[in-house]
Design a protein around this motif. Structure first.
Motif, PDB file in Angstrom:
ATOM      1  N   GLY A  76     -66.884  24.641  -5.728  1.00  0.00           N
ATOM      2  CA  GLY A  76     -65.744  23.848  -6.174  1.00  0.00           C
ATOM      3  C   GLY A  76     -66.053  22.372  -6.167  1.00  0.00           C
ATOM      4  N   MET A  77     -65.238  21.595  -6.859  1.00  0.00           N
ATOM      5  CA  MET A  77     -65.421  20.149  -6.876  1.00  0.00           C
ATOM      6  C   MET A  77     -64.105  19.474  -7.222  1.00  0.00           C
ATOM      7  SD  MET A  77     -66.161  21.427 -10.041  1.00  0.00           S
ATOM      8  CE  MET A  77     -67.847  21.911  -9.750  1.00  0.00           C
ATOM      9  N   ILE A  78     -64.045  18.185  -6.948  1.00  0.00           N
ATOM     10  CA  ILE A  78     -62.856  17.392  -7.243  1.00  0.00           C
ATOM     11  C   ILE A  78     -63.275  15.945  -7.468  1.00  0.00           C
ATOM     12  CG2 ILE A  78     -62.355  16.784  -4.831  1.00  0.00           C
ATOM     13  CD1 ILE A  78     -59.381  17.173  -5.444  1.00  0.00           C
ATOM     14  N   ARG A  79     -62.571  15.265  -8.359  1.00  0.00           N
ATOM     15  CA  ARG A  79     -62.808  13.848  -8.604  1.00  0.00           C
ATOM     16  C   ARG A  79     -61.541  13.073  -8.262  1.00  0.00           C
ATOM     17  NH1 ARG A  79     -64.359  16.607 -13.197  1.00  0.00           N
ATOM     18  NH2 ARG A  79     -66.592  16.710 -13.649  1.00  0.00           N
ATOM     19  N   GLY A  80     -61.707  11.839  -7.861  1.00  0.00           N
ATOM     20  CA  GLY A  80     -60.562  10.994  -7.570  1.00  0.00           C
ATOM     21  C   GLY A  80     -60.891   9.533  -7.815  1.00  0.00           C
ATOM     22  N   CYS A  81     -59.879   8.751  -8.144  1.00  0.00           N
ATOM     23  CA  CYS A  81     -60.076   7.316  -8.343  1.00  0.00           C
ATOM     24  C   CYS A  81     -58.818   6.581  -7.887  1.00  0.00           C
ATOM     25  CB  CYS A  81     -60.401   6.987  -9.797  1.00  0.00           C
ATOM     26  SG  CYS A  81     -59.185   7.583 -10.986  1.00  0.00           S
ATOM     27  N   ILE A  82     -58.960   5.289  -7.664  1.00  0.00           N
ATOM     28  CA  ILE A  82     -57.868   4.456  -7.177  1.00  0.00           C
ATOM     29  C   ILE A  82     -57.801   3.185  -8.020  1.00  0.00           C
ATOM     30  CG2 ILE A  82     -56.914   3.213  -5.196  1.00  0.00           C
ATOM     31  CD1 ILE A  82     -58.589   4.994  -3.378  1.00  0.00           C
ATOM     32  N   LYS A  83     -56.593   2.786  -8.349  1.00  0.00           N
ATOM     33  CA  LYS A  83     -56.388   1.541  -9.094  1.00  0.00           C
ATOM     34  C   LYS A  83     -55.010   1.000  -8.741  1.00  0.00           C
ATOM     35  CE  LYS A  83     -54.473   4.003 -13.030  1.00  0.00           C
ATOM     36  NZ  LYS A  83     -54.553   4.258 -14.472  1.00  0.00           N
ATOM     37  N   THR A  84     -54.712  -0.185  -9.217  1.00  0.00           N
ATOM     38  CA  THR A  84     -53.411  -0.814  -8.992  1.00  0.00           C
ATOM     39  C   THR A  84     -52.635  -0.812 -10.304  1.00  0.00           C
ATOM     40  OG1 THR A  84     -54.312  -2.217  -7.248  1.00  0.00           O
ATOM     41  CG2 THR A  84     -52.231  -2.893  -8.229  1.00  0.00           C
ATOM     42  N   VAL A  85     -51.402  -0.282 -10.262  1.00  0.00           N
ATOM     43  CA  VAL A  85     -50.596  -0.135 -11.479  1.00  0.00           C
ATOM     44  C   VAL A  85     -49.172  -0.611 -11.245  1.00  0.00           C
ATOM     45  CG1 VAL A  85     -51.980   1.878 -12.139  1.00  0.00           C
ATOM     46  CG2 VAL A  85     -49.781   2.212 -10.973  1.00  0.00           C
ATOM     47  N   THR A  86     -48.444  -0.781 -12.324  1.00  0.00           N
ATOM     48  CA  THR A  86     -47.031  -1.122 -12.263  1.00  0.00           C
ATOM     49  C   THR A  86     -46.205   0.111 -11.902  1.00  0.00           C
ATOM     50  OG1 THR A  86     -47.256  -2.886 -13.910  1.00  0.00           O
ATOM     51  CG2 THR A  86     -45.054  -1.967 -13.591  1.00  0.00           C
ATOM     52  N   CYS A  87     -45.328  -0.027 -10.917  1.00  0.00           N
ATOM     53  CA  CYS A  87     -44.468   1.086 -10.535  1.00  0.00           C
ATOM     54  C   CYS A  87     -42.984   0.727 -10.656  1.00  0.00           C
ATOM     55  CB  CYS A  87     -44.771   1.537  -9.101  1.00  0.00           C
ATOM     56  SG  CYS A  87     -44.392   0.313  -7.831  1.00  0.00           S
ATOM     57  N   GLY A  88     -42.690  -0.499 -11.065  1.00  0.00           N
ATOM     58  CA  GLY A  88     -41.294  -0.912 -11.185  1.00  0.00           C
ATOM     59  C   GLY A  88     -41.193  -2.350 -11.662  1.00  0.00           C
ATOM     60  N   THR A  89     -39.985  -2.858 -11.681  1.00  0.00           N
ATOM     61  CA  THR A  89     -39.722  -4.212 -12.177  1.00  0.00           C
ATOM     62  C   THR A  89     -38.787  -4.935 -11.221  1.00  0.00           C
ATOM     63  OG1 THR A  89     -39.884  -3.391 -14.450  1.00  0.00           O
ATOM     64  CG2 THR A  89     -38.904  -5.566 -14.141  1.00  0.00           C
ATOM     65  N   LYS A  90     -39.086  -6.201 -10.997  1.00  0.00           N
ATOM     66  CA  LYS A  90     -38.178  -7.074 -10.268  1.00  0.00           C
ATOM     67  C   LYS A  90     -37.923  -8.304 -11.132  1.00  0.00           C
ATOM     68  CE  LYS A  90     -41.919  -9.395  -7.744  1.00  0.00           C
ATOM     69  NZ  LYS A  90     -42.481  -9.707  -6.404  1.00  0.00           N
ATOM     70  N   TYR A  91     -36.927  -9.088 -10.758  1.00  0.00           N
ATOM     71  CA  TYR A  91     -36.576 -10.250 -11.582  1.00  0.00           C
ATOM     72  C   TYR A  91     -36.686 -11.520 -10.762  1.00  0.00           C
ATOM     73  CZ  TYR A  91     -34.992  -7.019 -15.138  1.00  0.00           C
ATOM     74  OH  TYR A  91     -34.943  -6.040 -16.093  1.00  0.00           O
ATOM     75  N   SER A  92     -37.313 -12.513 -11.384  1.00  0.00           N
ATOM     76  CA  SER A  92     -37.488 -13.796 -10.710  1.00  0.00           C
ATOM     77  C   SER A  92     -36.156 -14.515 -10.614  1.00  0.00           C
ATOM     78  CB  SER A  92     -38.473 -14.663 -11.501  1.00  0.00           C
ATOM     79  OG  SER A  92     -37.956 -14.948 -12.799  1.00  0.00           O
ATOM     80  N   ARG A  93     -36.062 -15.410  -9.631  1.00  0.00           N
ATOM     81  CA  ARG A  93     -34.872 -16.242  -9.517  1.00  0.00           C
ATOM     82  C   ARG A  93     -34.950 -17.352 -10.552  1.00  0.00           C
ATOM     83  NH1 ARG A  93     -33.947 -17.080  -2.979  1.00  0.00           N
ATOM     84  NH2 ARG A  93     -33.550 -14.869  -2.486  1.00  0.00           N
ATOM     85  N   PRO A  94     -34.058 -17.333 -11.516  1.00  0.00           N
ATOM     86  CA  PRO A  94     -34.179 -18.310 -12.606  1.00  0.00           C
ATOM     87  C   PRO A  94     -33.758 -19.715 -12.166  1.00  0.00           C
ATOM     88  CG  PRO A  94     -32.171 -17.037 -12.842  1.00  0.00           C
ATOM     89  CD  PRO A  94     -32.905 -16.446 -11.660  1.00  0.00           C
ATOM     90  N   LYS A  95     -34.342 -20.682 -12.856  1.00  0.00           N
ATOM     91  CA  LYS A  95     -33.881 -22.047 -12.676  1.00  0.00           C
ATOM     92  C   LYS A  95     -32.535 -22.187 -13.396  1.00  0.00           C
ATOM     93  CE  LYS A  95     -38.578 -23.937 -12.484  1.00  0.00           C
ATOM     94  NZ  LYS A  95     -39.549 -24.864 -13.106  1.00  0.00           N
ATOM     95  N   SER A  96     -31.885 -23.232 -13.143  1.00  0.00           N
ATOM     96  CA  SER A  96     -30.549 -23.443 -13.702  1.00  0.00           C
ATOM     97  C   SER A  96     -30.561 -23.296 -15.227  1.00  0.00           C
ATOM     98  CB  SER A  96     -30.042 -24.841 -13.332  1.00  0.00           C
ATOM     99  OG  SER A  96     -28.776 -25.068 -13.893  1.00  0.00           O
ATOM    100  N   GLY A  97     -29.766 -22.338 -15.699  1.00  0.00           N
ATOM    101  CA  GLY A  97     -29.640 -22.151 -17.141  1.00  0.00           C
ATOM    102  C   GLY A  97     -30.643 -21.208 -17.749  1.00  0.00           C
ATOM    103  N   ASP A  98     -31.676 -20.817 -17.004  1.00  0.00           N
ATOM    104  CA  ASP A  98     -32.689 -19.911 -17.536  1.00  0.00           C
ATOM    105  C   ASP A  98     -32.351 -18.466 -17.179  1.00  0.00           C
ATOM    106  OD1 ASP A  98     -34.140 -22.013 -18.532  1.00  0.00           O
ATOM    107  OD2 ASP A  98     -35.385 -22.215 -16.726  1.00  0.00           O
ATOM    108  N   PRO A  99     -32.646 -17.519 -18.082  1.00  0.00           N
ATOM    109  CA  PRO A  99     -32.391 -16.104 -17.772  1.00  0.00           C
ATOM    110  C   PRO A  99     -33.432 -15.586 -16.777  1.00  0.00           C
ATOM    111  CG  PRO A  99     -33.486 -16.310 -19.893  1.00  0.00           C
ATOM    112  CD  PRO A  99     -33.180 -17.710 -19.441  1.00  0.00           C
ATOM    113  N   PRO A 100     -33.090 -14.573 -15.995  1.00  0.00           N
ATOM    114  CA  PRO A 100     -34.074 -13.978 -15.081  1.00  0.00           C
ATOM    115  C   PRO A 100     -35.274 -13.436 -15.858  1.00  0.00           C
ATOM    116  CG  PRO A 100     -31.851 -13.190 -14.604  1.00  0.00           C
ATOM    117  CD  PRO A 100     -31.773 -13.923 -15.897  1.00  0.00           C
TER     118      PRO A 100
END
Length: 404
Positions: A76-100
């Protein structure tokens, strides 16, 4: 065949290319993989079996050995790998008048692929031992989640991961497969198709798709890899390209983007189990297509012997004509694959993505994938904030071609 009444000692160790390659290929050639066992991985042509994960930031291949009839064999055999990916979204704190501003939430993700156990040594716990050892390596290297892709009809694989290894069903994307004809596909005169530099492609992907689920943070490594055949953008005819910065500051009303990955130089596929009648029919379609290319007859390439694959990834865009532009990009990808003598082109899209209906594909070759996921380390089974497993699927996913 091993005696199931005798407890066999199974040893798990790291794959050694110098001594293990031939024996690993023998095990892989005896195992059928893919939808309903029809689409099978052919491995005896392209060198080191670890090449399918070597392009990832971190990777490992393990083999299982046991004594069979007095000889130490790889079972038997198995392969595996690791990486960094997007798992969600957050919103920045906007400056006055700017959208998040939406920002990606990243996680360190591990991926299991290529789990094989010799048909003569199954139901002995070998697959479970391989998975557990691979997960130990994932944890030692900081992975927060592990996931696998399998066919939902593969009862044994689904049972192993969801029943014994603690994985849960997560996403069900569609793998769309189209044969490469002997004739070229037409491309609409409404578009101009540009080939982007890796730098421009990276800029557009990061700006427009970095919050898409599974987007790899090292997209630059993917785009600059020798297996990447290019990134292409369809824009309205007459649009003047001035670079990624100009495009992002004022994109046209309709556009689409796509990259092409050369899986042909990594592995080959083969459709097994076809009757002589079906093989004869496929050959007839190729002959007619070759003799009468102007008729643009649908023909089936030589998929009953090892054939190559081009993977389309990064498909996206904007505008009311977006899916039509994406279809034109698909035509270009088909024609590139024809010149490279590939058998099929394929892409993978979310079950909710409008491209599922727009991208040409053959149902008989296409299938629904099943992605199962597991939280490594601390368990957040109560569904607390930050548990990716509990998130709702988005409209699209970003498929990493290194894992196909």
């Amino acid at each position: 065949m091993a005696d199931e009444g005798v407890m066999a000692v199974v040893m798990i160790r790291e794959y050694d290319a110098k001594t293990d390659r031939e024996r690993v290929e023998q095990v892989e050639s005896s195992c059928e993989v893919g939808p309903n066992g029809e689409l099978s991985l052919y491995t005896d042509l392209l060198g080191d079996p670890i090449c399918r994960v070597r392009n990832s930031p971190a990777y490992l291949m393990l083999v299982a050995e046991m004594v069979v009839n007095g000889t130490l064999e790889i079972v038997g055999m198995i392969r595996g790998c690791i990486k960094t990916v997007t798992c969600g979204t957050k919103y920045s704190r906007p400056k006055s008048g700017d959208p998040p501003k939406p920002l990606p939430v990243f996680t360190k993700l591990a991926y299991i692929l290529g789990l094989r156990v010799s048909p003569f040594h199954r139901r002995m716990g070998i697959g479970l031992k391989l998975v557990k050892r691979m997960e130990e390596w994932f944890g030692d290297n900081g992975a927060e989640y592990s996931y696998i892709a399998t066919d939902d009809a593969n009862v044994a694989s689904v049972g192993l991961f969801t029943g014994k290894c603690g994985y849960s069903k997560f996403r069900s994307p569609s793998v769309l497969v189209h044969p490469v004809f002997a004739h070229r596909l037409p491309i609409s005169n409404r578009v101009t198709i540009l080939k982007l530099t890796p730098f421009d492609a990276e800029s557009i992907y990061r700006h427009r798709f970095s919050t898409t689920e599974f987007f790899p943070r090292d997209i630059d490594s993917v785009l600059n890899n020798h297996l990447n055949l290019g990134t292409f953008m369809a824009v309205p005819r007459g649009y003047i390209w001035g670079g990624a910065d100009k495009f992002l500051s004022g994109p046209p009303d309709n556009w689409a983007i796509m990259s092409v990955w050369n899986c042909k130089d990594v592995f080959k596929l083969e459709v097994k189990g076809a009757s002589k009648l079906r093989k004869g029919f496929a050959k007839t379609t190729r002959i007619l297509d070759r003799v009468f290319p102007f008729l643009r007859l649908p023909s089936l390439p030589k998929i009953f012997s090892p054939f190559g694959l081009h993977m389309l990834y990064g498909l996206g865009g904007s505008g009311s004509l977006y899916t039509k532009f994406a279809k034109d990009l698909f035509g270009l990808a088909h024609n590139i694959a024809k010149e490279c003598k590939c058998g099929v082109v394929a892409t993978e899209v979310s079950s909710e993505d409008p491209l599922k209906l727009a991208i040409p594909h053959w149902k008989v070759l296409s299938f629904t994938d099943l992605w199962c996921i597991k939280r490594l380390g601390e368990d957040y089974s109560d569904g607390s904030v930050g548990d990716w497993r509990k998130s709702q699927p988005g409209l699209s996913i970003f498929v990493d071609p290194r894992e196909f």
